[in-house]
Design a protein around this motif. Structure first.
Motif, PDB file in Angstrom:
ATOM      1  N   LEU A  27       0.841  -1.191   0.000  1.00 12.05           N
ATOM      2  CA  LEU A  27       0.000   0.000   0.000  1.00 12.05           C
ATOM      3  C   LEU A  27       0.878   1.243   0.000  1.00 12.05           C
ATOM      4  CD1 LEU A  27      -2.814   1.371   0.316  1.00 12.05           C
ATOM      5  CD2 LEU A  27      -2.442   1.255   2.794  1.00 12.05           C
ATOM      6  N   LEU A  28       0.497   2.201  -0.820  1.00 14.35           N
ATOM      7  CA  LEU A  28       1.186   3.474  -0.920  1.00 14.35           C
ATOM      8  C   LEU A  28       0.228   4.561  -0.423  1.00 14.35           C
ATOM      9  CD1 LEU A  28       3.751   4.892  -2.086  1.00 14.35           C
ATOM     10  CD2 LEU A  28       2.551   5.033  -4.263  1.00 14.35           C
ATOM     11  N   LEU A  29       0.621   5.300   0.631  1.00 14.58           N
ATOM     12  CA  LEU A  29      -0.228   6.363   1.170  1.00 14.58           C
ATOM     13  C   LEU A  29       0.488   7.694   0.949  1.00 14.58           C
ATOM     14  CD1 LEU A  29      -2.078   6.263   4.637  1.00 14.58           C
ATOM     15  CD2 LEU A  29      -1.768   8.286   3.214  1.00 14.58           C
ATOM     16  N   LEU A  30      -0.067   8.508   0.053  1.00 12.76           N
ATOM     17  CA  LEU A  30       0.517   9.795  -0.309  1.00 12.76           C
ATOM     18  C   LEU A  30      -0.347  10.897   0.291  1.00 12.76           C
ATOM     19  CD1 LEU A  30       1.232   8.944  -4.050  1.00 12.76           C
ATOM     20  CD2 LEU A  30       2.858   8.880  -2.146  1.00 12.76           C
ATOM     21  N   ASP A  31       0.168  11.552   1.309  1.00 16.48           N
ATOM     22  CA  ASP A  31      -0.620  12.494   2.097  1.00 16.48           C
ATOM     23  C   ASP A  31      -0.288  13.935   1.721  1.00 16.48           C
ATOM     24  OD1 ASP A  31      -2.373  13.232   4.271  1.00 16.48           O
ATOM     25  OD2 ASP A  31      -0.590  13.684   5.451  1.00 16.48           O
ATOM     26  N   ASN A  32      -1.299  14.813   1.831  1.00 18.45           N
ATOM     27  CA  ASN A  32      -1.096  16.254   1.661  1.00 18.45           C
ATOM     28  C   ASN A  32      -0.495  16.561   0.278  1.00 18.45           C
ATOM     29  OD1 ASN A  32      -0.948  18.997   2.258  1.00 18.45           O
ATOM     30  ND2 ASN A  32       0.861  18.803   3.557  1.00 18.45           N
ATOM     31  N   THR A  33      -1.153  16.056  -0.744  1.00 18.37           N
ATOM     32  CA  THR A  33      -0.664  16.176  -2.116  1.00 18.37           C
ATOM     33  C   THR A  33      -1.061  17.515  -2.717  1.00 18.37           C
ATOM     34  OG1 THR A  33      -0.864  13.788  -2.390  1.00 18.37           O
ATOM     35  CG2 THR A  33      -0.707  15.101  -4.385  1.00 18.37           C
ATOM     36  N   ALA A  34      -0.142  18.121  -3.464  1.00 21.44           N
ATOM     37  CA  ALA A  34      -0.411  19.435  -4.057  1.00 21.44           C
ATOM     38  C   ALA A  34      -1.273  19.320  -5.305  1.00 21.44           C
ATOM     39  CB  ALA A  34       0.903  20.137  -4.389  1.00 21.44           C
ATOM     40  N   ASP A  35      -0.862  18.467  -6.239  1.00 18.67           N
ATOM     41  CA  ASP A  35      -1.579  18.358  -7.509  1.00 18.67           C
ATOM     42  C   ASP A  35      -1.270  17.014  -8.159  1.00 18.67           C
ATOM     43  OD1 ASP A  35       0.996  18.601  -8.738  1.00 18.67           O
ATOM     44  OD2 ASP A  35       0.804  20.778  -8.728  1.00 18.67           O
ATOM     45  N   ALA A  36      -1.898  16.779  -9.298  1.00 19.00           N
ATOM     46  CA  ALA A  36      -1.769  15.483  -9.963  1.00 19.00           C
ATOM     47  C   ALA A  36      -0.354  15.212 -10.438  1.00 19.00           C
ATOM     48  CB  ALA A  36      -2.745  15.412 -11.144  1.00 19.00           C
ATOM     49  N   GLU A  37       0.335  16.239 -10.937  1.00 22.33           N
ATOM     50  CA  GLU A  37       1.675  16.024 -11.481  1.00 22.33           C
ATOM     51  C   GLU A  37       2.658  15.577 -10.410  1.00 22.33           C
ATOM     52  OE1 GLU A  37       2.341  15.941 -14.705  1.00 22.33           O
ATOM     53  OE2 GLU A  37       0.192  16.268 -14.872  1.00 22.33           O
ATOM     54  N   GLN A  38       2.383  15.915  -9.166  1.00 25.70           N
ATOM     55  CA  GLN A  38       3.292  15.539  -8.081  1.00 25.70           C
ATOM     56  C   GLN A  38       3.264  14.036  -7.821  1.00 25.70           C
ATOM     57  OE1 GLN A  38       2.287  17.052  -4.178  1.00 25.70           O
ATOM     58  NE2 GLN A  38       4.436  17.252  -3.584  1.00 25.70           N
ATOM     59  N   ILE A  39       2.141  13.378  -8.127  1.00 22.94           N
ATOM     60  CA  ILE A  39       2.018  11.966  -7.759  1.00 22.94           C
ATOM     61  C   ILE A  39       1.888  11.003  -8.929  1.00 22.94           C
ATOM     62  CG2 ILE A  39       1.014  12.492  -5.517  1.00 22.94           C
ATOM     63  CD1 ILE A  39      -1.718  11.721  -6.729  1.00 22.94           C
ATOM     64  N   ARG A  40       1.652  11.496 -10.143  1.00 20.88           N
ATOM     65  CA  ARG A  40       1.482  10.570 -11.268  1.00 20.88           C
ATOM     66  C   ARG A  40       2.651   9.587 -11.407  1.00 20.88           C
ATOM     67  NH1 ARG A  40      -1.531  14.598 -14.624  1.00 20.88           N
ATOM     68  NH2 ARG A  40      -3.633  13.728 -14.784  1.00 20.88           N
TER      69      ARG A  40
END
Length: 421
Positions: free
Chosen positions: A212-225
């Motif tokens: 499982l990958l938990l990505l918290d407090n994300t700014a926008d889509a490009e940061q996590i794609r």
């Protein structure tokens, strides 16, 4: 590095077994998460097979260890070894609150959307929890991940991406990929700086795992794609104040919007936090002034327990409440600081609309009414309203928009502040 001789028996056996199974090179490449060109070179004997690739090909082609044994006898391949060190199992979840209350419907949705189905050929599910400041997005995500950890035996990776944190730069995707790959056992000195190469390697490392990958407090889509897993059995849970419509539309991400708690949930939370009960009308006033949001309720309860000064400070409107909930030097709970993190992401035009509407609108309003107040055309007004909706600085939508009490108080305060850069 010496090349593998063209007569390499592993490459020949791999090609023959693949054809016997009726699997195209393209399909095998998808299943083992390597490029088609890479596999072609392995079959031709011009590229050596890595330990991981040997293992995956043996599994996918149901070779019952034959390919592994063949690679073990080849002097120029690197076969899996029974004595090889197992990859580490990361367990990176932060502290979970022991007194979590409510959100049962959200937890049930996350169960349905994210728990592995057993189909390792399926696409890894990704869910976005979005919502306003202080709605408990991180708390809910961590609570769910903690109770679901049994479904992800290969570990949980967690990161705060600082998307809306003042005085912190949002985390770079390449930096985060290097951090995660290191946690999965890669030597950081051998990792590329290129985000595309890192992303491909990360997806390769996740193949065959339940993680499982938990990505918290994300700014926008490009940061996590670049971080989103592809392999079935893995899953990603993302939290953000940004609704990220592009991520939903382009990447098929499922969205769960976390709003205020129900009246029953907010009462239950407040009662659990207090050492002794308060009169019902006082509890109702506290939860209403806190807009039934978990963090303001928690901070208010802590202030009451410490000072017993709620009645004097809270009054009957949200302005004293905003001051009360921002008096703590801990920026993680100071409501004014948290709201400023969202405000600073606005364009100057949207920031001005936020301030003027906070002062000028005292109930639900339409885009037409807002445009009259602002003295601008309706399309320009709608663009600013969409920007505010997207980061949850106003709520509602066509035809009616609105401020809750805390957001209106903050908008009025922002009249005295400069626009975001």
């Amino acid at each position: 590095m010496t090349s593998v001789p063209p007569s390499d028996p592993f490459g020949v056996a791999l090609r023959e077994l693949r054809m016997a199974r009726g699997i195209s090179l393209t399909k095998l490449a998808e299943k083992v998460n390597y490029s088609k060109s890479h596999l072609s070179r392995v079959e031709k004997g011009t590229k050596r097979a890595t330990e991981w690739l040997v293992q995956r090909c043996d599994e996918v082609l149901e070779a019952d260890g034959a390919l592994i044994e063949l690679s073990r006898r080849s002097p120029r391949t690197r076969p899996p070894s029974s004595t090889a060190q197992k990859p580490p199992i990361p367990s990176q979840l932060p502290h979970v609150v022991a007194d979590f209350v409510g959100r049962a419907n959200v937890v049930a949705q996350l169960d349905a959307l994210l728990l592995p189905s057993g189909d390792t050929d399926s696409v890894a599910p990704v869910v976005l929890i979005d919502g306003p400041v202080a709605a408990g997005k991180t708390t809910t995500a961590v609570h769910w991940a903690n109770r679901a950890r049994h479904a992800f035996p290969d570990g949980i990776l967690f990161a705060d991406l600082n998307g809306f944190t003042l005085a912190h730069t949002p985390v770079n995707p390449a930096q985060l990929l290097r951090r995660f790959l290191t946690a999965l056992g890669d030597n950081p000195d051998h990792l590329s700086d290129d985000v595309h190469n890192l992303g491909a390697l990360f997806r390769t490392r996740l193949t065959g795992r339940r993680l499982l990958l938990l990505l918290d407090n994300t700014a926008d889509a490009e940061q996590i794609r670049p971080l989103l897993p592809a392999a079935g059995g893995c899953a990603a849970l993302v939290t953000s104040r940004n609704r990220m419509p592009g991520l939903v539309a382009r990447d098929g991400v499922r969205r769960i919007t976390l709003g205020p708690m129900s009246s029953d949930e907010s009462f239950a939370l407040l009662k659990q936090l207090l050492s002794s009960p308060l009169p019902l009308n006082t509890m109702r006033r506290i939860t209403d002034l806190a807009c039934r949001l978990p963090l303001p309720i928690r901070v208010a309860a802590a202030r009451w327990e410490t000072h017993n000064t709620w009645e004097a400070l809270a009054g009957h409107d949200a302005m004293p409440l905003l001051t009360l909930l921002s008096a703590d030097p801990d920026n993680a709970t100071a409501l004014r600081t948290l709201l400023s993190g969202s405000y600073q992401t606005l364009t100057p035009q949207a920031a001005q609309v936020f301030r003027l509407l906070g002062v000028g609108m005292h109930g639900p309003f339409t885009a037409q009414e807002a445009s009259l107040l602002l003295g601008q055309d309706i399309p320009a007004t709608r663009r600013s309203l969409d920007e505010l909706i997207n980061v949850h600085l106003i709520s509602g939508g066509t035809p009616y928009y609105k401020f809750d009490a805390i957001l209106r108080a903050f908008a009025i305060e922002c009249i005295k502040q400069p626009s975001p850069p």
